[in-house]
Design a protein around this motif. Structure first.
Motif, PDB file in Angstrom:
ATOM      1  N   ASN A   6       0.851  -1.460   0.111  1.00 31.99           N
ATOM      2  CA  ASN A   6       0.011  -0.064  -0.082  1.00 31.99           C
ATOM      3  C   ASN A   6       0.829   1.337  -0.005  1.00 31.99           C
ATOM      4  OD1 ASN A   6      -2.464  -1.271   0.029  1.00 31.99           O
ATOM      5  ND2 ASN A   6      -2.386  -1.544   2.140  1.00 31.99           N
ATOM      6  N   ASP A   7       1.943   1.359   0.853  1.00 31.71           N
ATOM      7  CA  ASP A   7       2.951   2.473   0.649  1.00 31.71           C
ATOM      8  C   ASP A   7       3.649   2.572  -0.525  1.00 31.71           C
ATOM      9  OD1 ASP A   7       2.391   2.791   3.676  1.00 31.71           O
ATOM     10  OD2 ASP A   7       3.779   1.688   4.139  1.00 31.71           O
ATOM     11  N   ALA A   8       4.000   1.382  -1.156  1.00 36.26           N
ATOM     12  CA  ALA A   8       4.500   1.682  -2.572  1.00 36.26           C
ATOM     13  C   ALA A   8       3.663   2.047  -3.403  1.00 36.26           C
ATOM     14  CB  ALA A   8       4.932   0.251  -2.918  1.00 36.26           C
ATOM     15  N   ARG A   9       2.444   1.579  -3.518  1.00 32.96           N
ATOM     16  CA  ARG A   9       1.395   2.428  -4.443  1.00 32.96           C
ATOM     17  C   ARG A   9       1.163   3.546  -4.262  1.00 32.96           C
ATOM     18  NH1 ARG A   9      -2.718  -0.736  -3.201  1.00 32.96           N
ATOM     19  NH2 ARG A   9      -2.392  -2.309  -4.889  1.00 32.96           N
ATOM     20  N   ARG A  10       1.159   4.204  -2.727  1.00 35.48           N
ATOM     21  CA  ARG A  10       1.044   5.485  -2.664  1.00 35.48           C
ATOM     22  C   ARG A  10       2.014   6.585  -3.071  1.00 35.48           C
ATOM     23  NH1 ARG A  10      -1.329   9.659  -0.110  1.00 35.48           N
ATOM     24  NH2 ARG A  10      -0.337  10.767   1.599  1.00 35.48           N
ATOM     25  N   VAL A  11       3.254   5.985  -2.874  1.00 31.87           N
ATOM     26  CA  VAL A  11       4.535   6.500  -3.338  1.00 31.87           C
ATOM     27  C   VAL A  11       4.605   6.815  -4.882  1.00 31.87           C
ATOM     28  CG1 VAL A  11       6.957   6.546  -3.334  1.00 31.87           C
ATOM     29  CG2 VAL A  11       6.001   6.313  -1.341  1.00 31.87           C
ATOM     30  N   ALA A  12       4.183   5.659  -5.420  1.00 30.30           N
ATOM     31  CA  ALA A  12       3.981   5.690  -7.103  1.00 30.30           C
ATOM     32  C   ALA A  12       3.050   6.700  -7.392  1.00 30.30           C
ATOM     33  CB  ALA A  12       3.843   4.255  -7.396  1.00 30.30           C
ATOM     34  N   ASN A  13       1.914   6.676  -6.618  1.00 24.98           N
ATOM     35  CA  ASN A  13       0.771   7.561  -7.107  1.00 24.98           C
ATOM     36  C   ASN A  13       1.400   9.189  -7.023  1.00 24.98           C
ATOM     37  OD1 ASN A  13      -1.666   8.610  -7.982  1.00 24.98           O
ATOM     38  ND2 ASN A  13      -2.302   8.743  -5.728  1.00 24.98           N
ATOM     39  N   LEU A  14       1.894   9.396  -5.615  1.00 29.15           N
ATOM     40  CA  LEU A  14       2.471  10.822  -5.557  1.00 29.15           C
ATOM     41  C   LEU A  14       3.630  11.084  -6.616  1.00 29.15           C
ATOM     42  CD1 LEU A  14       2.911  10.665  -1.567  1.00 29.15           C
ATOM     43  CD2 LEU A  14       1.205  11.991  -3.000  1.00 29.15           C
ATOM     44  N   ALA A  15       4.241  10.083  -7.125  1.00 27.33           N
ATOM     45  CA  ALA A  15       5.372  10.510  -7.943  1.00 27.33           C
ATOM     46  C   ALA A  15       4.823  10.452  -9.414  1.00 27.33           C
ATOM     47  CB  ALA A  15       6.535   9.707  -7.998  1.00 27.33           C
ATOM     48  N   ARG A  16       3.728  10.173  -9.691  1.00 29.87           N
ATOM     49  CA  ARG A  16       2.831  10.040 -10.759  1.00 29.87           C
ATOM     50  C   ARG A  16       3.473   9.059 -11.879  1.00 29.87           C
ATOM     51  NH1 ARG A  16      -0.153  12.931  -7.917  1.00 29.87           N
ATOM     52  NH2 ARG A  16      -0.803  14.799  -8.510  1.00 29.87           N
ATOM     53  N   ILE A  17       3.823   7.795 -11.134  1.00 24.70           N
ATOM     54  CA  ILE A  17       4.342   6.832 -11.722  1.00 24.70           C
ATOM     55  C   ILE A  17       3.367   5.523 -11.753  1.00 24.70           C
ATOM     56  CG2 ILE A  17       6.078   5.092 -11.715  1.00 24.70           C
ATOM     57  CD1 ILE A  17       7.752   6.973 -10.268  1.00 24.70           C
ATOM     58  N   ARG A  18       2.995   4.988 -12.870  1.00 25.22           N
ATOM     59  CA  ARG A  18       2.035   4.106 -12.962  1.00 25.22           C
ATOM     60  C   ARG A  18       2.701   2.573 -12.773  1.00 25.22           C
ATOM     61  NH1 ARG A  18      -1.172   3.364 -18.469  1.00 25.22           N
ATOM     62  NH2 ARG A  18       1.081   3.356 -18.907  1.00 25.22           N
ATOM     63  N   VAL A  19       2.226   1.968 -11.862  1.00 25.31           N
ATOM     64  CA  VAL A  19       2.762   0.579 -11.348  1.00 25.31           C
ATOM     65  C   VAL A  19       1.776  -0.259 -11.539  1.00 25.31           C
ATOM     66  CG1 VAL A  19       4.187  -0.355  -9.722  1.00 25.31           C
ATOM     67  CG2 VAL A  19       4.667   1.764  -9.993  1.00 25.31           C
ATOM     68  N   ASP A  20       1.896  -1.492 -11.969  1.00 24.83           N
ATOM     69  CA  ASP A  20       0.856  -2.635 -11.909  1.00 24.83           C
ATOM     70  C   ASP A  20       0.989  -3.322 -10.641  1.00 24.83           C
ATOM     71  OD1 ASP A  20       0.057  -2.065 -14.780  1.00 24.83           O
ATOM     72  OD2 ASP A  20       1.643  -3.169 -15.453  1.00 24.83           O
ATOM     73  N   ASP A  21      -0.413  -3.804 -10.256  1.00 26.19           N
ATOM     74  CA  ASP A  21      -0.318  -4.434  -8.884  1.00 26.19           C
ATOM     75  C   ASP A  21       0.519  -5.326  -9.174  1.00 26.19           C
ATOM     76  OD1 ASP A  21      -2.228  -2.645  -8.184  1.00 26.19           O
ATOM     77  OD2 ASP A  21      -3.976  -4.032  -8.649  1.00 26.19           O
ATOM     78  N   GLU A  22       0.904  -6.141  -9.983  1.00 23.60           N
ATOM     79  CA  GLU A  22       1.963  -7.460  -9.849  1.00 23.60           C
ATOM     80  C   GLU A  22       3.198  -6.923  -9.472  1.00 23.60           C
ATOM     81  OE1 GLU A  22       1.102  -6.702 -14.324  1.00 23.60           O
ATOM     82  OE2 GLU A  22       0.000  -6.971 -12.551  1.00 23.60           O
ATOM     83  N   ASP A  23       3.697  -5.584  -9.863  1.00 26.36           N
ATOM     84  CA  ASP A  23       4.833  -4.971  -9.850  1.00 26.36           C
ATOM     85  C   ASP A  23       5.153  -4.241  -8.583  1.00 26.36           C
ATOM     86  OD1 ASP A  23       5.774  -5.788 -12.223  1.00 26.36           O
ATOM     87  OD2 ASP A  23       5.019  -4.070 -13.205  1.00 26.36           O
ATOM     88  N   LEU A  24       4.044  -4.131  -7.651  1.00 25.44           N
ATOM     89  CA  LEU A  24       4.019  -3.401  -6.476  1.00 25.44           C
ATOM     90  C   LEU A  24       4.930  -4.259  -5.328  1.00 25.44           C
ATOM     91  CD1 LEU A  24       0.543  -2.168  -5.977  1.00 25.44           C
ATOM     92  CD2 LEU A  24       2.666  -0.963  -6.217  1.00 25.44           C
ATOM     93  N   PRO A  25       5.003  -5.622  -5.125  1.00 20.03           N
ATOM     94  CA  PRO A  25       5.888  -6.253  -4.391  1.00 20.03           C
ATOM     95  C   PRO A  25       7.489  -5.977  -4.686  1.00 20.03           C
ATOM     96  CG  PRO A  25       4.282  -7.644  -5.053  1.00 20.03           C
ATOM     97  CD  PRO A  25       3.995  -6.586  -5.828  1.00 20.03           C
TER      98      PRO A  25
END
Length: 95
Positions: A6-25
Motif C-alpha cells: 500500500n505504501d509503495a502504491r501511494r509513493v508511486a501515485n505521488l510520483a505520478r508513476i503508473r505501477v501495475d499491481d503485480e509489480d508492487l511487491p
C-alpha cells in the motif's frame, strides 16, 4: 521502517508513476532496500569528520566582488512583454 504494498502504491501515485499491481511487491522490496541502506549510514560515526564540498581537498574559487557593467536597465526592460516604471510586470498569481 518497512514499506508494504500500500505504501509503495501511494509513493508511486505521488510520483505520478503508473505501477501495475503485480509489480508492487518488487517496488516495495526496492524501497525497503534503500531504507535499509539509509539505516546503515545512520550507524556511521561522523562526529569527528569536517564537512566538505568534495572528496578531494580543494578551495572554492573566488572572485572580486565588483560591479561589472550595469546601467542598462532600459535595454533589459525593452525585452519584457510588459514593463512599467522600471519594473517587469507579471500576472497576479496570488489572490
Amino acid at each position: 521502517m518497512s514499506i508494504d504494498h500500500n505504501d509503495a502504491r501511494r509513493v508511486a501515485n505521488l510520483a505520478r508513476i503508473r505501477v501495475d499491481d503485480e509489480d508492487l511487491p518488487a517496488l516495495a522490496s526496492e524501497f525497503n532496500a534503500i531504507l535499509g541502506f539509509i539505516e546503515q549510514l545512520r550507524e556511521v560515526d561522523v562526529s569527528d569528520v569536517e564537512p566538505m564540498t568534495s572528496v578531494t581537498p580543494m578551495r572554492l574559487k573566488r572572485r572580486d566582488d565588483r560591479i561589472a557593467g550595469g546601467g542598462i536597465a532600459k535595454k533589459v526592460l525593452a525585452n519584457a512583454p510588459d514593463a512599467r516604471e522600471g519594473y517587469f510586470v507579471v500576472p497576479k498569481v496570488v489572490e
